[in-house]
Design a protein around this motif. Structure first.
Motif, PDB file in Angstrom:
ATOM      1  N   GLN A   5      14.042 -21.533  41.013  1.00 28.27           N
ATOM      2  CA  GLN A   5      14.692 -22.482  40.380  1.00 28.27           C
ATOM      3  C   GLN A   5      13.626 -23.244  39.240  1.00 28.27           C
ATOM      4  N   LEU A   6      12.296 -23.295  39.599  1.00 29.87           N
ATOM      5  CA  LEU A   6      11.346 -23.753  38.670  1.00 29.87           C
ATOM      6  C   LEU A   6      11.243 -22.847  37.511  1.00 29.87           C
ATOM      7  N   ASP A   7      11.088 -21.572  37.399  1.00 28.30           N
ATOM      8  CA  ASP A   7      11.115 -20.983  36.379  1.00 28.30           C
ATOM      9  C   ASP A   7      12.480 -20.848  35.390  1.00 28.30           C
ATOM     10  N   ILE A   8      13.512 -21.108  36.014  1.00 28.06           N
ATOM     11  CA  ILE A   8      14.686 -21.030  35.229  1.00 28.06           C
ATOM     12  C   ILE A   8      14.675 -22.561  34.652  1.00 28.06           C
ATOM     13  N   GLY A   9      14.199 -23.726  35.221  1.00 25.47           N
ATOM     14  CA  GLY A   9      14.313 -25.109  34.735  1.00 25.47           C
ATOM     15  C   GLY A   9      13.320 -24.959  33.523  1.00 25.47           C
ATOM     16  N   ILE A  10      12.085 -24.325  33.644  1.00 23.62           N
ATOM     17  CA  ILE A  10      11.096 -24.552  32.486  1.00 23.62           C
ATOM     18  C   ILE A  10      11.599 -23.760  31.349  1.00 23.62           C
ATOM     19  N   LYS A  11      12.437 -22.690  31.467  1.00 20.61           N
ATOM     20  CA  LYS A  11      12.918 -22.024  30.553  1.00 20.61           C
ATOM     21  C   LYS A  11      14.146 -22.703  29.821  1.00 20.61           C
ATOM     22  N   ASN A  12      14.979 -23.229  30.515  1.00 20.08           N
ATOM     23  CA  ASN A  12      15.804 -24.159  29.888  1.00 20.08           C
ATOM     24  C   ASN A  12      15.260 -25.210  28.970  1.00 20.08           C
ATOM     25  N   ILE A  13      14.057 -26.061  29.543  1.00 21.01           N
ATOM     26  CA  ILE A  13      13.463 -26.907  28.890  1.00 21.01           C
ATOM     27  C   ILE A  13      12.681 -26.676  27.454  1.00 21.01           C
ATOM     28  N   SER A  14      12.242 -25.318  27.563  1.00 22.98           N
ATOM     29  CA  SER A  14      11.422 -24.815  26.597  1.00 22.98           C
ATOM     30  C   SER A  14      12.567 -24.494  25.533  1.00 22.98           C
ATOM     31  N   ARG A  15      13.853 -24.024  25.912  1.00 21.47           N
ATOM     32  CA  ARG A  15      14.588 -23.354  24.911  1.00 21.47           C
ATOM     33  C   ARG A  15      15.185 -24.824  24.418  1.00 21.47           C
ATOM     34  N   TRP A  16      15.607 -25.627  25.071  1.00 20.78           N
ATOM     35  CA  TRP A  16      16.020 -26.982  24.684  1.00 20.78           C
ATOM     36  C   TRP A  16      15.092 -27.760  23.483  1.00 20.78           C
ATOM     37  N   ILE A  17      13.892 -27.526  23.976  1.00 24.82           N
ATOM     38  CA  ILE A  17      12.659 -28.242  23.103  1.00 24.82           C
ATOM     39  C   ILE A  17      12.891 -27.362  21.703  1.00 24.82           C
ATOM     40  N   LEU A  18      13.026 -26.163  21.768  1.00 29.22           N
ATOM     41  CA  LEU A  18      12.877 -25.423  20.567  1.00 29.22           C
ATOM     42  C   LEU A  18      14.101 -25.295  19.654  1.00 29.22           C
ATOM     43  N   LYS A  19      15.161 -25.606  20.377  1.00 28.60           N
ATOM     44  CA  LYS A  19      16.401 -25.712  19.559  1.00 28.60           C
ATOM     45  C   LYS A  19      16.095 -27.179  18.736  1.00 28.60           C
ATOM     46  N   ARG A  20      15.819 -28.029  19.341  1.00 24.71           N
ATOM     47  CA  ARG A  20      15.410 -29.538  18.980  1.00 24.71           C
ATOM     48  C   ARG A  20      14.727 -29.433  17.820  1.00 24.71           C
ATOM     49  N   PHE A  21      13.698 -28.726  17.990  1.00 24.69           N
ATOM     50  CA  PHE A  21      12.680 -28.548  16.896  1.00 24.69           C
ATOM     51  C   PHE A  21      13.034 -27.884  15.586  1.00 24.69           C
ATOM     52  N   ILE A  22      13.786 -26.928  15.692  1.00 31.12           N
ATOM     53  CA  ILE A  22      14.454 -26.185  14.695  1.00 31.12           C
ATOM     54  C   ILE A  22      15.422 -27.027  13.997  1.00 31.12           C
TER      55      ILE A  22
END
Length: 122
Positions: A5-22
């Protein structure tokens, strides 16, 4: 290997940050471009044109250089490019999915017009 669950959570958070940055990058570049296009002066330097006069663009040298280059190579589609950049950046930040077929078709037409105006310079 099983994902935790931690790996999936980190992946979702990093995807969210990348989308907001773009989205933020698109929004700020669109606002920069529209402000520099509106305050463009014929005496401002741009790619292929140097001048020693004072720069009258609100955003200074970079605004004059950017707006002059966009207006010289793209002309009026540069305004549309800045508006679409602002719209896309806002939609990405707000998390609205861009799935409208008319919007995509219109974007395709604008890209074709912009590319044709770029290639007509050669």
């Amino acid at each position: 290997m099983k994902k935790t669950q931690l790996d999936i959570g980190i992946k979702n958070i990093s995807r969210w940050i990348l989308k907001r940055f773009i989205g933020l990058l698109l929004l700020t570049s669109g606002v920069f471009l529209i402000v520099s296009l509106i305050s463009f002066s014929e005496t401002d330097p741009y790619y292929g044109f140097e001048t020693d006069t004072n720069i009258k663009n609100i955003l200074g040298f970079w605004g004059g250089y950017t707006s002059g280059t966009f207006l010289h190579y793209l002309d009026m589609p540069s305004y549309l490019l800045s508006f679409f950049s602002i719209i896309w950046g806002s939609k990405i930040i707000i998390n609205i999915k861009i799935s409208y077929k008319i919007f995509r078709s219109l974007t395709f037409v604008i890209v074709i017009i912009a590319l044709s105006s770029i290639f007509s310079q050669f």
